[in-house]
Design a protein around this motif. Sequence first.
Motif, PDB file in Angstrom:
ATOM      1  N   LEU A  49       0.808  -1.218   0.000  1.00 52.07           N
ATOM      2  CA  LEU A  49       0.000   0.000   0.000  1.00 52.07           C
ATOM      3  C   LEU A  49       0.839   1.265   0.000  1.00 52.07           C
ATOM      4  O   LEU A  49       0.307   2.360  -0.236  1.00 52.07           O
ATOM      5  CB  LEU A  49      -0.931   0.010   1.220  1.00 52.07           C
ATOM      6  CG  LEU A  49      -2.061  -1.020   1.208  1.00 52.07           C
ATOM      7  CD1 LEU A  49      -2.768  -1.049   2.553  1.00 52.07           C
ATOM      8  CD2 LEU A  49      -3.048  -0.716   0.103  1.00 52.07           C
ATOM      9  N   THR A  50       2.142   1.156   0.291  1.00 54.67           N
ATOM     10  CA  THR A  50       3.005   2.344   0.335  1.00 54.67           C
ATOM     11  C   THR A  50       4.163   2.262  -0.650  1.00 54.67           C
ATOM     12  O   THR A  50       5.045   3.120  -0.624  1.00 54.67           O
ATOM     13  CB  THR A  50       3.570   2.516   1.757  1.00 54.67           C
ATOM     14  OG1 THR A  50       4.241   1.310   2.152  1.00 54.67           O
ATOM     15  CG2 THR A  50       2.462   2.818   2.751  1.00 54.67           C
ATOM     16  N   ARG A 267      -2.726   3.865  -4.265  1.00 55.45           N
ATOM     17  CA  ARG A 267      -2.719   3.695  -2.809  1.00 55.45           C
ATOM     18  C   ARG A 267      -4.075   4.076  -2.210  1.00 55.45           C
ATOM     19  O   ARG A 267      -4.618   3.365  -1.366  1.00 55.45           O
ATOM     20  CB  ARG A 267      -1.614   4.545  -2.181  1.00 55.45           C
ATOM     21  CG  ARG A 267      -0.217   4.152  -2.593  1.00 55.45           C
ATOM     22  CD  ARG A 267       0.821   4.964  -1.840  1.00 55.45           C
ATOM     23  NE  ARG A 267       2.087   4.964  -2.557  1.00 55.45           N
ATOM     24  CZ  ARG A 267       2.660   6.039  -3.083  1.00 55.45           C
ATOM     25  NH1 ARG A 267       2.056   7.211  -2.987  1.00 55.45           N
ATOM     26  NH2 ARG A 267       3.809   5.950  -3.706  1.00 55.45           N
TER      27      ARG A 267
END
Length: 482
Positions: A49-50, A267
């Motif tokens: 997600l990052t 994201r």
Amino acid sequence: MAAVSLWAVVLTVLLPGLILQSHGAHPSAALVLQCVVVAHSGGALARVLTASRVRFVALGFWVFAYIWLGLAGLAMLAADAYPWPYRTDETTALVAVALVELGLLAHSAGAALAARRERARGDAAPPGRLERVLARRVAPWRLLALCGLALGLAAVLIAGQPGRLGAYFTSRQAITEAGGEDASLRSLLSWSLSVPAFWALLGLLRVPCRPGGDRWLRAVRWLLLPVLLALNVVVNNPISKPRFWAGMVLLTLVFSVPRLCRPRAFRVTSAAILAALLFVFPYSDYFRYSDRETLTVASLADQFTSNGDYDAFQQMQTGVDYAHDHGFSPQNVLGPPLFMVPRAMWPEKPEDTGISLAEYAGYEFHNLSAPLWIESYLWAGPLAVILVFLLLGAFGRRVDDIRHRLRESPGALAALLVPAFAFYQMVFLRGSLLAIAGPLTLLVAVPLLITTPVARASRFRSSAMPAASPRHASIPGTGGHP
């Protein structure tokens, strides 16, 4: 690092803490090891997600592992409560958790090895076979033929469906019961319509158009888009189709917007998907049955321990007991790839693993999951789990890296197939394999048929017209994307 730390705290501390607080905890070795599974899957999901790159396949894998085998398993072990009646002992629970973590470790190792090999090859290395396949481009004439096929099938199958158009807006139960003795045939025909309709719409959205040219293609595209959009609303809605499939169709169409495939937008959208799966998915089966009950809101922990949609971890435990009593069955690995062979020609054809586990546990309801972890374990034990997930991790990382390199290639197969496979991967992981082999084969085969190799596409361009910088067809309302 701040973003990674924040997501890691939310996924590995906050959400698991809320679940443990809801039911308290019954301390056990299995529960301690399950916390390791949650930390592993949550940490890996936080990294996806990052990340600075968009990784669709990794997102699909770690979302499933975190929710269905991480948080759900934690809730079940903490409360000692499960969706289905079958119960196992503490040793079986510990073995099941160990198998989950073994698969996660193997997947992480496979992805790391693939990433290391990718760095060693460098950008100057010639494309491999998989990259050449994913670099195939949408062929307009093949795409239009698929559109015609989808519309022709719709005209025949919708008219032949009991209830016709209205049947697709009743419930899955009503459609199944209307099929009568030919329910399996109707299911096959239904998928034969749903999959081409989906790919026809997605292909029209992604077919490359040249500035100042291809006027006929633009005209036909704008003529067909609303028709195929309406067709997909009919045949791929969450009322008449399984939620995982309807969700895959919707998310793949969402990510066909080029702007949403950029890291920052990816994201945000991925975080929204995770929230929807945690808090909306449990209630999305409202239209599954004709007799609908009043929706009652329950806590996340209660959903995990009472909703059969989260039976993956319990089925892991059932499978461990099944293997203890019946042993391993290496021949069952042939079932999914040879799913089309009729039982009349192959009397020893393997049974659906989910059905076998349901019958072993004494359930009357047989439509249960069989996660890839337990399916591979039943083939040949822990070594099969290691091999399957090592290959799956390497394949997923390789596919994500190829999609990243081809992200600017107009109409590339990678732009169509990778997001679709990534989200359908959750069905693949939930199992059982024999049940999803048919739809998965259609999902992969249809886009291959409407694309051509890059070399052939280049020859066509050079002979048909001067080379020009192509661009993706934009989706109405998004402002386009050059």
